[in-house]
Design a protein around this motif. Sequence first.
Motif, PDB file in Angstrom:
ATOM      1  N   ASP A 196     -75.733 -38.780  25.004  1.00 21.21           N
ATOM      2  CA  ASP A 196     -75.385 -39.153  23.628  1.00 21.21           C
ATOM      3  C   ASP A 196     -74.464 -38.106  23.012  1.00 21.21           C
ATOM      4  N   SER A 197     -74.766 -36.831  23.254  1.00 20.59           N
ATOM      5  CA  SER A 197     -73.952 -35.744  22.702  1.00 20.59           C
ATOM      6  C   SER A 197     -72.532 -35.790  23.243  1.00 20.59           C
ATOM      7  N   LEU A 198     -72.397 -36.007  24.549  1.00 20.69           N
ATOM      8  CA  LEU A 198     -71.056 -36.088  25.137  1.00 20.69           C
ATOM      9  C   LEU A 198     -70.259 -37.251  24.543  1.00 20.69           C
ATOM     10  N   TYR A 199     -70.917 -38.396  24.398  1.00 23.57           N
ATOM     11  CA  TYR A 199     -70.248 -39.553  23.792  1.00 23.57           C
ATOM     12  C   TYR A 199     -69.752 -39.198  22.384  1.00 23.57           C
ATOM     13  N   HIS A 200     -70.651 -38.636  21.567  1.00 25.29           N
ATOM     14  CA  HIS A 200     -70.279 -38.345  20.185  1.00 25.29           C
ATOM     15  C   HIS A 200     -69.268 -37.206  20.097  1.00 25.29           C
ATOM     16  N   LEU A 201     -69.284 -36.270  21.042  1.00 24.33           N
ATOM     17  CA  LEU A 201     -68.252 -35.239  21.093  1.00 24.33           C
ATOM     18  C   LEU A 201     -66.887 -35.882  21.333  1.00 24.33           C
ATOM     19  N   LEU A 202     -66.821 -36.804  22.280  1.00 25.62           N
ATOM     20  CA  LEU A 202     -65.557 -37.481  22.575  1.00 25.62           C
ATOM     21  C   LEU A 202     -65.075 -38.328  21.404  1.00 25.62           C
ATOM     22  N   VAL A 203     -65.998 -38.961  20.699  1.00 26.13           N
ATOM     23  CA  VAL A 203     -65.621 -39.737  19.509  1.00 26.13           C
ATOM     24  C   VAL A 203     -65.071 -38.805  18.429  1.00 26.13           C
ATOM     25  N   MET A 204     -65.749 -37.669  18.226  1.00 25.15           N
ATOM     26  CA  MET A 204     -65.280 -36.705  17.232  1.00 25.15           C
ATOM     27  C   MET A 204     -63.882 -36.202  17.579  1.00 25.15           C
ATOM     28  N   LEU A 205     -63.662 -35.893  18.843  1.00 27.35           N
ATOM     29  CA  LEU A 205     -62.338 -35.447  19.278  1.00 27.35           C
ATOM     30  C   LEU A 205     -61.300 -36.537  19.037  1.00 27.35           C
ATOM     31  N   ALA A 206     -61.639 -37.779  19.394  1.00 28.87           N
ATOM     32  CA  ALA A 206     -60.711 -38.902  19.207  1.00 28.87           C
ATOM     33  C   ALA A 206     -60.371 -39.094  17.734  1.00 28.87           C
ATOM     34  N   ALA A 207     -61.340 -38.846  16.865  1.00 31.37           N
ATOM     35  CA  ALA A 207     -61.100 -38.996  15.428  1.00 31.37           C
ATOM     36  C   ALA A 207     -60.047 -38.011  14.931  1.00 31.37           C
ATOM     37  N   ARG A 208     -59.851 -36.924  15.658  1.00 33.77           N
ATOM     38  CA  ARG A 208     -58.838 -35.919  15.303  1.00 33.77           C
ATOM     39  C   ARG A 208     -57.675 -35.913  16.299  1.00 33.77           C
ATOM     40  N   ASP A 209     -57.583 -36.987  17.097  1.00 35.36           N
ATOM     41  CA  ASP A 209     -56.506 -37.140  18.080  1.00 35.36           C
ATOM     42  C   ASP A 209     -56.443 -35.978  19.072  1.00 35.36           C
ATOM     43  N   VAL A 210     -57.605 -35.487  19.449  1.00 38.64           N
ATOM     44  CA  VAL A 210     -57.723 -34.487  20.510  1.00 38.64           C
ATOM     45  C   VAL A 210     -58.246 -35.228  21.740  1.00 38.64           C
ATOM     46  N   THR A 211     -57.535 -35.098  22.850  1.00 39.66           N
ATOM     47  CA  THR A 211     -57.925 -35.832  24.052  1.00 39.66           C
ATOM     48  C   THR A 211     -58.783 -34.968  24.975  1.00 39.66           C
ATOM     49  N   LEU A 212     -59.445 -35.635  25.883  1.00 40.78           N
ATOM     50  CA  LEU A 212     -60.195 -34.935  26.915  1.00 40.78           C
ATOM     51  C   LEU A 212     -59.246 -34.057  27.727  1.00 40.78           C
ATOM     52  N   SER A 213     -58.038 -34.522  27.953  1.00 40.50           N
ATOM     53  CA  SER A 213     -57.030 -33.722  28.664  1.00 40.50           C
ATOM     54  C   SER A 213     -56.706 -32.441  27.918  1.00 40.50           C
ATOM     55  N   ASP A 214     -56.670 -32.504  26.586  1.00 36.59           N
ATOM     56  CA  ASP A 214     -56.427 -31.304  25.787  1.00 36.59           C
ATOM     57  C   ASP A 214     -57.536 -30.275  26.032  1.00 36.59           C
ATOM     58  N   VAL A 215     -58.764 -30.736  26.051  1.00 36.29           N
ATOM     59  CA  VAL A 215     -59.913 -29.840  26.256  1.00 36.29           C
ATOM     60  C   VAL A 215     -59.905 -29.308  27.691  1.00 36.29           C
ATOM     61  N   GLU A 216     -59.598 -30.174  28.643  1.00 45.28           N
ATOM     62  CA  GLU A 216     -59.521 -29.728  30.041  1.00 45.28           C
ATOM     63  C   GLU A 216     -58.434 -28.670  30.226  1.00 45.28           C
ATOM     64  N   ALA A 217     -57.312 -28.813  29.537  1.00 42.17           N
ATOM     65  CA  ALA A 217     -56.239 -27.822  29.626  1.00 42.17           C
ATOM     66  C   ALA A 217     -56.720 -26.470  29.106  1.00 42.17           C
ATOM     67  N   GLU A 218     -57.496 -26.481  28.048  1.00 44.49           N
ATOM     68  CA  GLU A 218     -58.044 -25.234  27.520  1.00 44.49           C
ATOM     69  C   GLU A 218     -59.034 -24.621  28.512  1.00 44.49           C
ATOM     70  N   LEU A 219     -59.852 -25.456  29.127  1.00 46.13           N
ATOM     71  CA  LEU A 219     -60.779 -24.946  30.143  1.00 46.13           C
ATOM     72  C   LEU A 219     -60.018 -24.357  31.324  1.00 46.13           C
ATOM     73  N   ASP A 220     -58.947 -25.025  31.736  1.00 42.52           N
ATOM     74  CA  ASP A 220     -58.104 -24.496  32.818  1.00 42.52           C
ATOM     75  C   ASP A 220     -57.524 -23.138  32.431  1.00 42.52           C
ATOM     76  N   ARG A 221     -57.092 -23.023  31.184  1.00 41.20           N
ATOM     77  CA  ARG A 221     -56.513 -21.768  30.711  1.00 41.20           C
ATOM     78  C   ARG A 221     -57.534 -20.626  30.787  1.00 41.20           C
ATOM     79  N   ARG A 222     -58.781 -20.955  30.499  1.00 41.00           N
ATOM     80  CA  ARG A 222     -59.839 -19.947  30.483  1.00 41.00           C
ATOM     81  C   ARG A 222     -60.412 -19.636  31.868  1.00 41.00           C
ATOM     82  N   GLU A 223     -60.184 -20.515  32.810  1.00 40.91           N
ATOM     83  CA  GLU A 223     -60.791 -20.361  34.133  1.00 40.91           C
ATOM     84  C   GLU A 223     -60.440 -19.009  34.750  1.00 40.91           C
ATOM     85  N   GLY A 224     -61.444 -18.373  35.333  1.00 38.41           N
ATOM     86  CA  GLY A 224     -61.232 -17.097  35.996  1.00 38.41           C
ATOM     87  C   GLY A 224     -61.313 -15.897  35.070  1.00 38.41           C
TER      88      GLY A 224
END
Length: 103
Positions: free
Chosen positions: A64-92
């Motif tokens: 439920d939390s993941l679903y609502h997180l994605l809805v919240m992001l979509a409401a601000r036009d932030v995509t899952l790809s945007d978040v994944e790019a940030e995770l990639d940037r932080r990796e390592g």
Amino acid sequence: MSAIDRLAATIEARKGADPETSWTAKLLSKGPEKCAEKFGEEAVEAIIEAVKGDREKLISEAADSLYHLLVMLAARDVTLSDVEAELDRREGRSGIEEKASRK
């Protein structure tokens, strides 16, 4: 495509749907603030189940939390790809190092 990717795509597709026929569209129609509030509620419910130690309920609340997180992001036009790019940037990087870089 993972389940989270499919869910993010479904949420994106529901942006223009009728709020009378789509729960996601109904949430989005209430605005980003309401979407954030719903995410907060679900996150608290997941925390409660984590503390209680009920594995099955925690899994359900985490979903439920993941679903609502994605809805919240979509409401601000932030995509899952945007978040994944940030995770990639932080990796390592050390979490301590990453936190210190935010100051």
